[in-house]
Structure formats: structure tokens, C-alpha cells
Design a protein around this motif. Sequence first.
Motif, mmCIF file in Angstrom:
data_model
loop_
_atom_site.group_PDB
_atom_site.id
_atom_site.type_symbol
_atom_site.label_atom_id
_atom_site.label_comp_id
_atom_site.label_asym_id
_atom_site.label_seq_id
_atom_site.Cartn_x
_atom_site.Cartn_y
_atom_site.Cartn_z
ATOM 1 N N VAL A 216 22.745 26.879 35.304
ATOM 2 C CA VAL A 216 23.691 26.075 34.528
ATOM 3 C C VAL A 216 25.113 26.484 34.893
ATOM 4 N N ARG A 217 25.921 25.507 35.226
ATOM 5 C CA ARG A 217 27.361 25.707 35.341
ATOM 6 C C ARG A 217 28.003 25.132 34.092
ATOM 7 N N ALA A 218 28.909 25.883 33.496
ATOM 8 C CA ALA A 218 29.485 25.488 32.219
ATOM 9 C C ALA A 218 30.999 25.629 32.246
ATOM 10 N N VAL A 219 31.667 24.685 31.617
ATOM 11 C CA VAL A 219 33.101 24.780 31.349
ATOM 12 C C VAL A 219 33.277 24.723 29.838
ATOM 13 N N ASP A 220 33.833 25.811 29.279
ATOM 14 C CA ASP A 220 34.060 25.906 27.839
ATOM 15 C C ASP A 220 35.542 25.659 27.585
ATOM 16 N N ALA A 221 35.875 24.425 27.196
ATOM 17 C CA ALA A 221 37.270 24.071 26.936
ATOM 18 C C ALA A 221 37.483 24.003 25.426
ATOM 19 N N GLY A 222 37.640 25.178 24.816
ATOM 20 C CA GLY A 222 37.813 25.250 23.369
ATOM 21 C C GLY A 222 36.641 24.689 22.615
ATOM 22 N N SER A 223 35.450 25.029 23.051
ATOM 23 C CA SER A 223 34.281 24.180 22.845
ATOM 24 C C SER A 223 33.589 24.304 21.502
ATOM 25 N N PRO A 224 32.657 23.358 21.246
ATOM 26 C CA PRO A 224 31.657 23.561 20.206
ATOM 27 C C PRO A 224 30.831 24.820 20.481
ATOM 28 N N HIS A 225 30.016 25.191 19.520
ATOM 29 C CA HIS A 225 29.257 26.439 19.598
ATOM 30 C C HIS A 225 27.880 26.180 20.201
ATOM 31 N N LEU A 226 27.377 27.162 20.955
ATOM 32 C CA LEU A 226 26.066 27.067 21.598
ATOM 33 C C LEU A 226 25.232 28.276 21.216
ATOM 34 N N LEU A 227 24.039 28.012 20.681
ATOM 35 C CA LEU A 227 23.084 29.065 20.371
ATOM 36 C C LEU A 227 21.794 28.795 21.121
ATOM 37 N N ARG A 228 21.063 29.860 21.444
ATOM 38 C CA ARG A 228 19.836 29.742 22.234
ATOM 39 C C ARG A 228 18.689 30.421 21.482
ATOM 40 N N LEU A 229 17.570 29.702 21.398
ATOM 41 C CA LEU A 229 16.332 30.269 20.874
ATOM 42 C C LEU A 229 15.451 30.595 22.067
ATOM 43 N N ARG A 230 15.207 31.892 22.275
ATOM 44 C CA ARG A 230 14.394 32.337 23.400
ATOM 45 C C ARG A 230 13.421 33.403 22.909
ATOM 46 N N ALA A 231 12.132 33.167 23.126
ATOM 47 C CA ALA A 231 11.095 34.136 22.747
ATOM 48 C C ALA A 231 11.222 34.536 21.276
ATOM 49 N N GLY A 232 11.540 33.565 20.420
ATOM 50 C CA GLY A 232 11.586 33.820 18.994
ATOM 51 C C GLY A 232 12.887 34.396 18.485
ATOM 52 N N THR A 233 13.857 34.650 19.365
ATOM 53 C CA THR A 233 15.125 35.259 18.969
ATOM 54 C C THR A 233 16.266 34.278 19.175
ATOM 55 N N VAL A 234 17.121 34.152 18.159
ATOM 56 C CA VAL A 234 18.294 33.285 18.249
ATOM 57 C C VAL A 234 19.506 34.130 18.615
ATOM 58 N N GLU A 235 20.228 33.687 19.625
ATOM 59 C CA GLU A 235 21.429 34.409 20.051
ATOM 60 C C GLU A 235 22.495 33.409 20.466
ATOM 61 N N ARG A 236 23.751 33.820 20.307
ATOM 62 C CA ARG A 236 24.861 32.981 20.734
ATOM 63 C C ARG A 236 25.043 33.116 22.244
ATOM 64 N N VAL A 237 25.312 32.007 22.907
ATOM 65 C CA VAL A 237 25.656 32.014 24.324
ATOM 66 C C VAL A 237 27.182 32.007 24.405
ATOM 67 N N ALA A 238 27.743 33.108 24.880
ATOM 68 C CA ALA A 238 29.193 33.275 24.881
ATOM 69 C C ALA A 238 29.779 32.877 26.229
ATOM 70 N N PHE A 239 30.946 32.281 26.186
ATOM 71 C CA PHE A 239 31.672 31.900 27.392
ATOM 72 C C PHE A 239 33.087 32.437 27.315
ATOM 73 N N GLU A 240 33.728 32.486 28.463
ATOM 74 C CA GLU A 240 35.147 32.789 28.487
ATOM 75 C C GLU A 240 35.895 31.538 28.050
ATOM 76 N N ALA A 241 36.631 31.644 26.947
ATOM 77 C CA ALA A 241 37.283 30.466 26.378
ATOM 78 C C ALA A 241 38.387 29.948 27.296
ATOM 79 N N GLN A 242 38.455 28.627 27.437
ATOM 80 C CA GLN A 242 39.514 27.978 28.185
ATOM 81 C C GLN A 242 40.168 26.928 27.287
ATOM 82 N N LEU A 243 41.291 26.409 27.701
ATOM 83 C CA LEU A 243 42.082 25.530 26.848
ATOM 84 C C LEU A 243 41.405 24.178 26.655
ATOM 85 N N PRO A 244 41.547 23.587 25.467
ATOM 86 C CA PRO A 244 41.025 22.229 25.242
ATOM 87 C C PRO A 244 41.680 21.225 26.181
#
Length: 386
Positions: free
Chosen positions: A267-295
Motif C-alpha cells: 500500500v502506498r498512502a498519502v496522509d493529507a491531514g487525514s481521517p483515522h485508520l485502524l486495522r484489525l489483524r489477528a484479533g488485535t485492533v491497532e492504529r495505522v500511523a502516518f507522517e502527517a502532511q498538509l490538507p
Amino acid sequence: MNRFVAAERALRTAAPHQLLDAVRRVLTDQYAADSVELFLADYGLTVLQPVSVLPHTLQPVPVHSSPAGRAFGAQEPHVETLADDLVRAHLPVSVRGDRLGVLTVTLRGREHARGVLAELAEIAEVLAHEVIVAERDTDLYLQARRRDRLTLAAEMQWQLLPGRSCARPEYDLGAQLEPAYAIFGDNFDWSASADRLSLYVTNGMGEGIEASLLTNLAINALRNARRAGLSLADQAALGDQAVYAHYRGRCYLSVLMLDIDLATGLVRAVDAGSPHLLRLRAGTVERVAFEAQLPLGMFEETDYVAQEFRVEPGDRLIFVSDGVYDVASPGGETYGDSALARAIQATRLLPAAEVPRAILRELTGHRGRPDADDDALVVCLDWRGR
């Protein structure tokens, strides 16, 4: 098979506003149906609205507590046994995972119904394709989906959306916006090719028509760049320039842009002041963090950089806007990561198409009142890979 071909031909040659008449006629003539009705899911995904002309004589059917709703939710035919040897079959009306509604057919004789059920399910699928095509030329099916009147801003937003769900061998997608009849700024967009999935989740600022106009400008700029074959970072730059050129920094738009390689899960991602992303993997929920960029549109000629991560088979990604994440309870407690994690765990057995609406119901309970102060957007991506 000859009668199925006759049904398919009847649908393909019918006038756009006469699809129900066509399918009703052919199912009566070729399959001895006693009655045929078409129901379409409303914008809020709470009821199935009957497709009919004035005066309306049928009542909406609940999505979550009715036989037709059961077929809609499970995406499998559901059969009711009635009195006098009558059988009522509820058949999903869906296109490539986009759930439109239910075709309800009443037949006489259980054995007869069992023998034609598979063909009727295929006819319902053909009907779904024809409804999508017909919507270019008639308002009938869009009107039928309305439990209430849409605001003008909401009308603009729903026309901008690609659908509310889709499915391919590699993934399932589902999304929902609230308040469905008064949404104005939040948005989602997706597009797939043979090798890639592009997914944008936006969190627009402002209210009413102005918010909808901002989102329309940004989404169409991003689509224009994507269709020109530009990279993800360049798509963000073009969208940024388009918004800034019009608003000169007075208004801007937050967006999370993903480009997913369907073969590898990269996955290639651009986080432009973005909405939030969480991932459920193997029963565990975790936030997927990005380096914030300007909207998009905040400053002139902003440079964007794509970051990378990988999705694995079995992953579930949940995207939410601030209208979900920041909602406060009557006691002032924001929804936040902990409540989101509980909601994601509670809905882990639901298909992707049903998860957004289920999380938004949880959100209403947390808020303590039905009416929201801000747009709320949830998108769910279930990844299977190749």
C-alpha cells in the motif's frame, strides 16, 4: 434456460422506468409468479423502499427485522412458506457486491419454487445491472430510495459517490455516511483496475452547500489526476492546487489516499491531514500511523510524499472521519480509540458491507441522541489478497 433468456431480453429491452413492469410480466408468464415486487435500500440503510408509482400502496420493509431484510443482509435468497401452498422468495438485487435491494417473488408450490430459485436469483442480478444503467435516464429508482427528502448538499454528495459496497476476489469494501439525508462534507471514493485499488477517504470542512462544493471540487480533481495516470503523490499535488486556486487557503480538505497493489498487498498512502485508520489483524485492533502532511488547498504548491505499508490476508481496515472519532457522550467523553476498538471487535463477524452501519449505530448510542452535530463516515476494507 429459454425462459431465463426471455427474462433477460425483456429487461434489456425495457424502457428505463419500466423495469419492474418488465420483470413482473415475464416472471408471471414464464415462471407462474403470483406477485413480484422490487424494494431498494434507502440512503440510511434502515428500510427497503418499494419501487412503485403514485399512489404508493406498499409500506417500507425494515432492513434488520424482516425476511426481505434477511436476504439483503446475508446476500442469499431467503424463502418464506405461506398459507395455501404459496412460497415467497426474497432475492438480493446486487451488482458486484453493491447491494441495491431485494426482489420479492411469490410462487405457488414448494417444489416449483425450489426448482426455479436459482434462475430467479440470476434474474435479480440482471435486474440490478439494468437498474444501475437505467438511473442515467430516469429518477424513478433514486426517488424510490428516499425515506425522507435529501438536502441539496446531500444530493450533491450522494451523486458523487461510487456506491456503498463492492466486492472482488481480493477484497470487500463497504461504506456509509451519516446523517444520510443531510450529509455535506465527508466523502469516499474508490476505483479498481486489473492490478490496483485506489481508495480515497475525505473529511471535508464547512457546512451545507459550501462543504459539498469543496468536496466535489477536490474529488473531481483527484479523479482527473488518477485517470491521467499520475502517481499518488502527484494526484494529491494536483488536488491541492485545484482547491487552493479556487479558495486561496480559506477552505481546505483532509484526505487519506491509498493505492493498493492487488497482487502483493503493498500500500502506498498519502496522509493529507487525514481521517483515522485502524486495522484489525489477528484479533488485535491497532492504529495505522502516518507522517502527517498538509490538507489539500491549505497552502500553494504543497509537495506530498507517499508512505508504504502492507496489508496481509485477513486484515480489516476501518477508516473513520472526525465526525466519528471526536463525538462526545452526554458526559463529555470522546469516542476515540478505545470505543472504536470495541466497536470494531464487536462487528468483526459481520461482512464489510454491514460494518459501517453497525459502527454508526454504536456511535449513536455513545452520543446519546439520534441527531449528529457533524458528518460521520465509516469505510471498511476486508483484505483477502490473491
